[in-house]
Design an enzyme around this catalytic site. Sequence first.
Site, PDB file in Angstrom:
ATOM      1  N   VAL A  84       0.761  -1.088  -0.033  1.00  0.00           N
ATOM      2  CA  VAL A  84      -0.004  -0.066  -0.023  1.00  0.00           C
ATOM      3  C   VAL A  84       0.889   1.318   0.004  1.00  0.00           C
ATOM      4  O   VAL A  84       0.252   2.314   0.329  1.00  0.00           O
ATOM      5  CB  VAL A  84      -1.015  -0.031   1.251  1.00  0.00           C
ATOM      6  CG1 VAL A  84      -1.851  -1.142   1.185  1.00  0.00           C
ATOM      7  CG2 VAL A  84      -0.303  -0.184   2.469  1.00  0.00           C
TER       8      VAL A  84
ATOM      9  N   LYS B 247     -13.204  -3.710   5.489  1.00  0.00           N
ATOM     10  CA  LYS B 247     -14.227  -4.763   5.503  1.00  0.00           C
ATOM     11  C   LYS B 247     -15.145  -4.204   4.494  1.00  0.00           C
ATOM     12  O   LYS B 247     -15.782  -4.957   3.560  1.00  0.00           O
ATOM     13  CB  LYS B 247     -14.862  -4.917   7.009  1.00  0.00           C
ATOM     14  CG  LYS B 247     -14.072  -5.804   8.016  1.00  0.00           C
ATOM     15  CD  LYS B 247     -14.486  -5.628   9.283  1.00  0.00           C
ATOM     16  CE  LYS B 247     -13.543  -6.578  10.300  1.00  0.00           C
ATOM     17  NZ  LYS B 247     -14.267  -6.831  11.499  1.00  0.00           N
TER      18      LYS B 247
ATOM     19  N   SER C   7     -15.148 -10.371  15.626  1.00  0.00           N
ATOM     20  CA  SER C   7     -16.070  -9.732  14.887  1.00  0.00           C
ATOM     21  C   SER C   7     -16.855 -10.603  14.015  1.00  0.00           C
ATOM     22  O   SER C   7     -17.878  -9.990  13.225  1.00  0.00           O
ATOM     23  CB  SER C   7     -15.299  -8.816  13.875  1.00  0.00           C
ATOM     24  OG  SER C   7     -14.459  -9.760  13.028  1.00  0.00           O
TER      25      SER C   7
END
Length: 813
Positions: free
Chosen positions: A380, A742, A699
């Site tokens: 990234v 997400k 999660s």
Amino acid sequence: MPILLSQQPKEKKMPVIPLRDGVVFPGTEAVLTFGRARSLAAIEAAFAKDKLIVITMQKSPVVADPLASDLHTIGTVCQIDRMLKADGEINALVKGLYRVKIKLFDEGTSYLSAQVSEYPDDTTNITEEITALSNHIINQLRYAVNLGKSVDFLAFMNIMSKNDPGSLANQVAAVLEIKATERQEVLETINVNKRLELVSSYITKETKVLELEKKIASKTQEQFNKSIRDTVLRERIKTIEKELGEDSEENREVRELLDKIRKAKMPEDVDKKAKKELKKLSQMSSYNPEASYVRSYLDWLVEVPWSVESPNNVDMQEAEKILNEDHFGLKKIKERILEYLAVMKLKNEKIKNTQNNAKDAPKKTVNAPTILCFVGPPGVGKTSIGKSIAKALGRKFIKISLGGLRDEAEIRGHRRTYVGALPGRIIQGIKQAGTKNPVFMLDEIDKVGSDFRGDPSAALLEALDPEQNFAFSDHYLDVPFDLSGVMFITTCNILDTIPPALRDRLEIIHFAGYTEDEKFAIAKNYLIDKQIEMHGLSDINIKIDDNALKLIIRRYTREAGVRTLEREIARVCRKIARNIATKKQEKVTVKVSDISTYLGPYKFSSYLAEKKDEIGMSTGLAWTEAGGEILFIEVALMPGRGNLTLTGQLGNVMKESCQAALSYVRSRAGAFGLSDRFYQKLDIHVHVPEGAVPKDGPSAGIAITTALVSALTKIPVRKDVGMTGEVTLRGRALEIGGIKEKVIAAHRAGIKKIILPKENKKDLEEIPDYITKDLKFVFVDHMDQVLNEAMVKIPKLIIPKPVHIPLIKESIN
């Protein structure tokens, strides 16, 4: 004492033991080890009878089981004095009595035996020559012992006691360093005169060898003494040259090092240390091994940039321009970096004003405000943005990788006492940069290990603490070095493995994964031109259609960064290069229809292309090091006894989420229209596909609960709904992390509705508008709301009436 002939039988049958390469002389003792089966049987038989055996030597020592033809016919009758058995062997102390001649062997028994008769010495001609030979042999042996020959004390005293000539020859031959065949020759010589001559020649030869050894040792000692003498003379020559003012190569080297020390402009205490080491070097001989260590140490001291630093002129507009040119997106990260640079600029101007007002004020270095830590998935732009920062500051950029580092000496350096010692990687990087204030990137700081060689992360504490790194101590340099002007930047993929003490010194900046549009812009503006240049296609008019580029991003890559995307573009360029090399072309346009030709069939397909509303299956959202992913939760019910099976490489936290989900459903069984004991007749299997990939975290709690309720109520879960959040035993939905990654993964997979805990509403600010416009977000705080939104039809929740318990007040006396 010699045994008289009249005391011995003329012929006698006795056990015979062959020796591979040894001889036992009459009148001598020897300790022998017997291991062969026939030898063991023979010595056992002799020890049980009269303890007498015949020992003779083999003609060839390599024969393992000798026959009569393999043995010499002259041997010695020996008496066994002592015998010790150990590990299948027999150790025996034997004493030679008299020489015998073997006449007839018998191989028929378990051991070798033979008819023997005594073979006495020939003493018919005892003359004065024999006496002279005896005296000569004794004197030669005494001389050999003085030269260093090792002889057993009792054997030596026995020889010196003036035995008869025959026994003297036997005893001296037994202590000489001669071959086995030569010993056998001495044994077989019955003429005493000839035997003495033979032994005399052997001892004379051995004495000559001992004289040569002593002479060689003497020469070695003389050479050693000469070396010491030469060293002393060289030191005197140095003194004489110094008095006469003459120059030498060593003096020139010392002067050159002294000039380098002056030019280095070291701090006062370091300067003293360097001059002290230089004085030590000047007093050493060039042949002294320690001189090279001192010389290497001084070379490092003078080459480290103690006073050299890059200018700190930060142009904010230029810095912002460089960051925007080199990197697309990363808006908040660029803002934080520009704030960082602005603080450095203001501090630099303040220091300059202070120094201009007070000309005698000592020069100060602009300290880095804090240590930055870039956290994010691979690819990234964490490392490349570090290079852009160095470019914007006009400083040198140094990068070292800490991945897999386990030796503390790699950071702090080795002690100078070790051979091949070097400074640590930080000092090496500073020397490589040539300035004391470079931009220093410590890559993969989360992958530092520790073992018996120390903990490198603990060694980084001092270097990365702005309050104490002005006096960083490297074990090799052994003097403090100022690292306060260095701009340290660290990178990692996850924070969990970084020790808390080290993490506390870092300012964390999170790098999220790129969206599809960001990847498209990066590829179009940066990656395609870069790969065209790398593959020698800059002279060819090459164009990749926008739709073709988007197809590569969607169907051939699935990552947070752009590394795989760059590789796929490189594959396209390689195919084009081959086609151009085969048939000349001046223009190439890559369209959507050409992609399968260049890259083959799709690597990834849309998750929802063939998916429909399913019973017992929900879609969760997960965070990974490589960005966000969607996660399918499957629940199957089977007749059984209430067992819960969990598969798919689930971690401990995720397993606990499954157990919490089941407990929640059991506690609300009546509300879902289930019997109170429904679980006693069912086995529940929870599986998360891609079983080879480890999964963990809380999660997925609401997704597991939704799939479980769907399986039990037979109501399908909507295919276009994704959800994430932790669930409690009472059904509350709790906040989780990694929302941006997400949501991007859900958007990429075609999800239309996302269910999030209410506390995560604030995290939507980081997500681009074009993504949020395509999605519907539902914020919940309880599982009842999740089920109403996620399932095809609303399950009829039967809420039990509250039970009122009267409050009983007790009087307190």
